[in-house]
Motif scaffolding. Structure first.
Motif, PDB file in Angstrom:
ATOM      1  N   PHE A   1       0.902  -1.343  -0.145  1.00 46.05           N
ATOM      2  CA  PHE A   1       0.088   0.622   0.135  1.00 46.05           C
ATOM      3  C   PHE A   1       0.818   0.918   0.082  1.00 46.05           C
ATOM      4  O   PHE A   1       1.443   1.431   0.956  1.00 46.05           O
ATOM      5  N   MET A   2       1.342   2.012  -1.277  1.00 45.01           N
ATOM      6  CA  MET A   2       1.646   3.222  -1.332  1.00 45.01           C
ATOM      7  C   MET A   2       1.555   3.988  -1.867  1.00 45.01           C
ATOM      8  O   MET A   2       1.099   4.332  -2.191  1.00 45.01           O
ATOM      9  N   ALA A   3       2.252   4.380  -1.224  1.00 40.69           N
ATOM     10  CA  ALA A   3       1.843   6.421  -1.313  1.00 40.69           C
ATOM     11  C   ALA A   3       3.226   6.892  -2.477  1.00 40.69           C
ATOM     12  O   ALA A   3       4.562   7.079  -2.734  1.00 40.69           O
ATOM     13  N   ASN A   4       3.166   7.333  -3.930  1.00 33.53           N
ATOM     14  CA  ASN A   4       4.433   6.777  -5.051  1.00 33.53           C
ATOM     15  C   ASN A   4       4.314   8.913  -5.842  1.00 33.53           C
ATOM     16  O   ASN A   4       3.438   8.989  -5.823  1.00 33.53           O
ATOM     17  N   GLY A   5       5.099   9.016  -6.150  1.00 35.93           N
ATOM     18  CA  GLY A   5       5.567   9.869  -6.747  1.00 35.93           C
ATOM     19  C   GLY A   5       6.657   9.705  -7.839  1.00 35.93           C
ATOM     20  O   GLY A   5       6.964   9.446  -8.675  1.00 35.93           O
ATOM     21  N   TYR A   6       6.225  10.607  -8.561  1.00 34.22           N
ATOM     22  CA  TYR A   6       6.734  10.652 -10.198  1.00 34.22           C
ATOM     23  C   TYR A   6       7.604  12.419 -11.292  1.00 34.22           C
ATOM     24  O   TYR A   6       6.485  13.516 -10.912  1.00 34.22           O
TER      25      TYR A   6
ATOM     26  N   ALA B   1       7.939   0.262   3.983  1.00 30.18           N
ATOM     27  CA  ALA B   1       7.942  -0.670   2.423  1.00 30.18           C
ATOM     28  C   ALA B   1       8.766   1.133   2.118  1.00 30.18           C
ATOM     29  O   ALA B   1       7.531   1.472   1.959  1.00 30.18           O
ATOM     30  N   TYR B   2       9.097   0.599   0.331  1.00 32.30           N
ATOM     31  CA  TYR B   2      10.120   1.697  -0.198  1.00 32.30           C
ATOM     32  C   TYR B   2       9.809   0.916  -1.554  1.00 32.30           C
ATOM     33  O   TYR B   2      10.301  -0.276  -1.482  1.00 32.30           O
ATOM     34  N   GLN B   3      10.039   2.149  -2.376  1.00 32.91           N
ATOM     35  CA  GLN B   3      10.606   1.611  -4.231  1.00 32.91           C
ATOM     36  C   GLN B   3      11.107   2.943  -4.745  1.00 32.91           C
ATOM     37  O   GLN B   3      10.679   3.781  -4.383  1.00 32.91           O
TER      38      GLN B   3
ATOM     39  N   TYR C   1      10.531   8.472 -16.743  1.00 34.51           N
ATOM     40  CA  TYR C   1       9.845   9.336 -15.521  1.00 34.51           C
ATOM     41  C   TYR C   1      10.948   8.431 -14.490  1.00 34.51           C
ATOM     42  O   TYR C   1      11.526   7.618 -15.036  1.00 34.51           O
ATOM     43  N   LEU C   2      11.382   9.380 -14.035  1.00 30.54           N
ATOM     44  CA  LEU C   2      11.317   8.735 -12.518  1.00 30.54           C
ATOM     45  C   LEU C   2      10.626   8.181 -11.620  1.00 30.54           C
ATOM     46  O   LEU C   2       9.704   8.979 -11.567  1.00 30.54           O
ATOM     47  N   MET C   3      10.772   7.847 -10.845  1.00 29.38           N
ATOM     48  CA  MET C   3      10.099   7.916  -9.433  1.00 29.38           C
ATOM     49  C   MET C   3      10.139   7.241  -8.193  1.00 29.38           C
ATOM     50  O   MET C   3      11.436   6.660  -8.183  1.00 29.38           O
ATOM     51  N   ALA C   4       9.492   7.431  -6.907  1.00 32.26           N
ATOM     52  CA  ALA C   4       9.987   6.702  -5.727  1.00 32.26           C
ATOM     53  C   ALA C   4       8.650   6.632  -4.906  1.00 32.26           C
ATOM     54  O   ALA C   4       7.789   7.240  -4.746  1.00 32.26           O
ATOM     55  N   GLY C   5       8.800   5.500  -4.315  1.00 30.26           N
ATOM     56  CA  GLY C   5       7.613   5.562  -3.187  1.00 30.26           C
ATOM     57  C   GLY C   5       7.478   4.808  -2.118  1.00 30.26           C
ATOM     58  O   GLY C   5       8.261   4.064  -1.382  1.00 30.26           O
ATOM     59  N   ILE C   6       6.895   4.895  -0.903  1.00 31.56           N
ATOM     60  CA  ILE C   6       7.151   4.628   0.480  1.00 31.56           C
ATOM     61  C   ILE C   6       5.342   4.074   1.188  1.00 31.56           C
ATOM     62  O   ILE C   6       4.654   5.293   0.299  1.00 31.56           O
ATOM     63  N   GLY C   7       5.493   3.280   1.593  1.00 31.28           N
ATOM     64  CA  GLY C   7       3.720   2.804   1.778  1.00 31.28           C
ATOM     65  C   GLY C   7       4.119   1.691   2.913  1.00 31.28           C
ATOM     66  O   GLY C   7       5.513   1.829   4.055  1.00 31.28           O
ATOM     67  N   MET C   8       3.153   0.558   3.434  1.00 28.74           N
ATOM     68  CA  MET C   8       3.203  -0.248   4.136  1.00 28.74           C
ATOM     69  C   MET C   8       3.742  -1.628   2.840  1.00 28.74           C
ATOM     70  O   MET C   8       2.083  -1.283   1.982  1.00 28.74           O
ATOM     71  N   ALA C   9       3.445  -2.638   3.617  1.00 27.30           N
ATOM     72  CA  ALA C   9       3.807  -3.938   3.177  1.00 27.30           C
ATOM     73  C   ALA C   9       3.295  -4.882   4.313  1.00 27.30           C
ATOM     74  O   ALA C   9       3.413  -5.164   5.708  1.00 27.30           O
TER      75      ALA C   9
END
Length: 203
Positions: free
Chosen positions: A107-112, A150-152, A125-133
């Motif tokens: 369950f993530m919040a992502n930005g691009y 969690a992160y990506q 694009y480049l992207m990154a996100g944080i959240g829970m897993a």
């Protein structure tokens, strides 16, 4: 635990809807899927770390998201699911009839950050996100799970096929903090290299 996930997604949606740029951005939905290559897990117990304690087969990943497109940037709330079979435990092959696997709900919040190639209809694009897993280990004898931060991050390209439809091809590195399923006193590392393709539809 599910209540925590629902609350987290609700908080993400409140943020997205109330963000200052929301009114000047276009909403969209997206769906992606592809291959997930989960790296071997280290196991730490009692101060002792064992490398490559769990080895996995390649698996599949699906993600769905809703967000806002502001031109050079996008933000979104996303839900993902990944599943990989467990191939070996401490270098010993898992019997085929054990049906051992690991599944991950994220369950993530992502930005691009995007840069359109003028006249080409291609948007890197480049992207990154944080959240829970939530990470669940299943086999013939039962299941155990744990939740963690969690992160990506990743990169990719979007290809415009019509005014409101983009095809997407990208790579994401996804990882969590170490998980301790059902408080067994054994912490497992979780990280995955994911290759995804999908579609994004704007409104």
């Amino acid at each position: 635990m599910k209540k925590k996930f629902v609350g987290f997604i609700a908080a993400l949606m409140v943020f997205l809807v109330s963000a200052p740029f929301a009114e000047a951005s276009e909403p969209y939905v997206s769906l992606t899927g592809g291959m997930g290559f989960l790296t071997d897990s280290e196991v730490e117990s009692g101060g002792v770390t064992i490398d490559d304690a769990l080895e996995y087969n390649s698996g599949f990943v699906v993600n769905g998201a809703i967000g806002f497109d502001g031109g050079m940037y996008r933000v979104e709330a996303a839900v993902g699911y990944q599943r990989n079979g467990i191939d070996k435990v401490y270098s010993i092959p898992v019997p085929d009839d054990w049906d051992a696997n690991v599944s991950i709900w994220s369950f993530m919040a992502n930005g691009y950050l995007e840069t359109e190639m003028e006249g080409a209809g291609v948007v890197p694009y480049l992207m990154a996100g944080i959240g829970m897993a939530n990470v669940t280990y299943d086999d013939t004898f039962g299941s155990s799970d744990d939740s963690a931060f969690a992160y990506q991050f990743g990169a990719g390209i979007g290809v415009e096929v019509s005014e409101n439809v983009m095809l997407d091809l990208g790579y994401r590195y996804f990882a969590t903090a170490d998980v301790d399923p059902d408080d067994l006193g054994m912490e497992f590392s979780i990280a995955s290299h994911n290759v995804l393709a999908g579609v994004r539809i704007g409104f």
